[in-house]
Design a protein around this motif. Structure first.
Motif, short mmCIF file in Angstrom:
data_model
loop_
_atom_site.label_atom_id
_atom_site.label_comp_id
_atom_site.label_asym_id
_atom_site.label_seq_id
_atom_site.Cartn_x
_atom_site.Cartn_y
_atom_site.Cartn_z
N ASP A 43 0.85 -1.19 0.00
CA ASP A 43 0.00 0.00 0.00
C ASP A 43 0.88 1.23 0.00
OD1 ASP A 43 -2.32 -1.55 0.22
OD2 ASP A 43 -2.23 -1.52 2.42
N VAL A 44 0.62 2.12 -0.95
CA VAL A 44 1.28 3.42 -0.93
C VAL A 44 0.41 4.28 -0.02
CG1 VAL A 44 2.04 5.39 -2.29
CG2 VAL A 44 2.14 3.07 -3.26
N LEU A 45 0.97 4.70 1.10
CA LEU A 45 0.16 5.29 2.16
C LEU A 45 -0.22 6.74 1.92
CD1 LEU A 45 1.94 3.63 5.16
CD2 LEU A 45 -0.10 2.88 3.94
N ASP A 46 0.50 7.42 1.10
CA ASP A 46 0.21 8.82 0.86
C ASP A 46 1.04 9.23 -0.34
OD1 ASP A 46 -0.89 11.32 1.30
OD2 ASP A 46 -0.12 11.51 3.32
N GLU A 47 0.72 10.39 -0.88
CA GLU A 47 1.62 10.92 -1.90
C GLU A 47 2.90 11.31 -1.19
OE1 GLU A 47 0.11 13.99 -4.37
OE2 GLU A 47 -1.79 12.95 -4.71
N GLY A 48 4.00 11.22 -1.89
CA GLY A 48 5.26 11.64 -1.30
C GLY A 48 5.23 13.12 -0.97
N VAL A 56 10.06 12.23 0.69
CA VAL A 56 9.71 11.05 1.46
C VAL A 56 8.49 10.35 0.85
CG1 VAL A 56 9.04 10.19 3.74
CG2 VAL A 56 10.59 12.15 3.56
N PHE A 57 8.63 9.05 0.65
CA PHE A 57 7.55 8.18 0.20
C PHE A 57 7.29 7.19 1.33
CE2 PHE A 57 10.06 9.46 -3.45
CZ PHE A 57 9.11 9.89 -4.35
N ALA A 58 6.04 6.77 1.52
CA ALA A 58 5.72 5.82 2.60
C ALA A 58 4.90 4.67 2.03
CB ALA A 58 4.95 6.51 3.72
N VAL A 59 5.28 3.45 2.43
CA VAL A 59 4.56 2.25 2.01
C VAL A 59 4.25 1.39 3.22
CG1 VAL A 59 5.56 2.24 -0.31
CG2 VAL A 59 6.68 0.94 1.51
N GLY A 60 3.23 0.58 3.10
CA GLY A 60 2.83 -0.32 4.18
C GLY A 60 1.96 -1.43 3.61
N GLY A 61 1.29 -2.16 4.51
CA GLY A 61 0.32 -3.15 4.08
C GLY A 61 0.87 -4.47 3.59
N ALA A 62 2.15 -4.71 3.76
CA ALA A 62 2.74 -5.98 3.35
C ALA A 62 3.66 -6.46 4.47
CB ALA A 62 3.54 -5.80 2.06
N ASP A 63 4.25 -7.61 4.28
CA ASP A 63 5.17 -8.05 5.32
C ASP A 63 6.46 -7.23 5.24
OD1 ASP A 63 7.11 -9.30 3.56
OD2 ASP A 63 5.87 -11.09 3.50
N GLU A 64 7.21 -7.28 6.30
CA GLU A 64 8.40 -6.44 6.45
C GLU A 64 9.37 -6.61 5.28
OE1 GLU A 64 12.01 -5.71 9.66
OE2 GLU A 64 10.33 -6.99 10.20
N ALA A 65 9.64 -7.83 4.88
CA ALA A 65 10.60 -8.07 3.81
C ALA A 65 10.15 -7.43 2.49
CB ALA A 65 10.82 -9.57 3.62
N ASP A 66 8.85 -7.54 2.17
CA ASP A 66 8.34 -6.93 0.93
C ASP A 66 8.45 -5.41 0.97
OD1 ASP A 66 7.76 -9.34 -0.28
OD2 ASP A 66 5.65 -9.32 0.31
N GLU A 67 8.04 -4.82 2.10
CA GLU A 67 8.09 -3.36 2.20
C GLU A 67 9.52 -2.85 2.10
OE1 GLU A 67 5.97 -1.85 5.58
OE2 GLU A 67 4.23 -3.09 5.15
N ARG A 72 13.92 -0.49 -1.02
CA ARG A 72 15.30 -0.62 -1.51
C ARG A 72 15.34 -0.46 -3.02
NH1 ARG A 72 20.38 0.14 -0.55
NH2 ARG A 72 21.76 -1.50 -1.23
N ARG A 73 14.36 -0.99 -3.73
CA ARG A 73 14.30 -0.83 -5.18
C ARG A 73 14.17 0.64 -5.56
NH1 ARG A 73 10.08 -4.69 -7.79
NH2 ARG A 73 11.01 -3.89 -9.69
N VAL A 74 13.39 1.39 -4.81
CA VAL A 74 13.27 2.83 -5.06
C VAL A 74 14.61 3.50 -4.83
CG1 VAL A 74 12.25 4.99 -4.24
CG2 VAL A 74 10.80 2.97 -4.55
#
Length: 79
Positions: A43-48, A56-67, A72-74
Motif C-alpha cells: 500500500d502506498v500510504l500517501d503521496e510523497g 519522502v515516500f511511505a509504504v505499508g500493508g505488506a510483510d516487512e521483507a516486501d516493504e 530498496r528498489r526505489v
C-alpha cells in the motif's frame, strides 16, 4: 497492533541535463508511478512529500521483507 510502515527518503537532487526552465525533479513522478504499479502488493500510504532536503515516500500493508525490498528498489532506482 499497527502494521509496519516504511519511509523511503530520497535526496532532493535535481536531475541533470534538463532545460533551464524544466522541473528539476522529474524522477519524483517516476517513483510515484513505480509505487502505483505495486498497489495490491504493498500500500502506498500517501503521496510523497518534500521534507527539507529529501523527498519522502511511505509504504505499508505488506510483510516487512516486501516493504523493505520495495523501498530498496526505489533507493537503487530499479523498477
Amino acid at each position: 497492533m499497527a502494521g509496519l510502515i516504511v519511509e523511503v527518503h530520497v535526496p532532493l537532487v535535481p536531475a541533470t541535463g534538463l532545460a533551464a526552465d524544466a522541473y528539476p525533479f522529474p524522477w519524483i513522478d517516476d517513483v510515484e508511478t513505480f509505487l502505483a504499479e505495486l498497489e495490491g502488493t504493498i500500500d502506498v500510504l500517501d503521496e510523497g512529500e518534500e521534507c527539507g532536503d529529501v523527498y519522502v515516500f511511505a509504504v505499508g500493508g505488506a510483510d516487512e521483507a516486501d516493504e523493505i525490498g520495495q523501498g530498496r528498489r526505489v533507493e537503487l532506482g530499479v523498477s
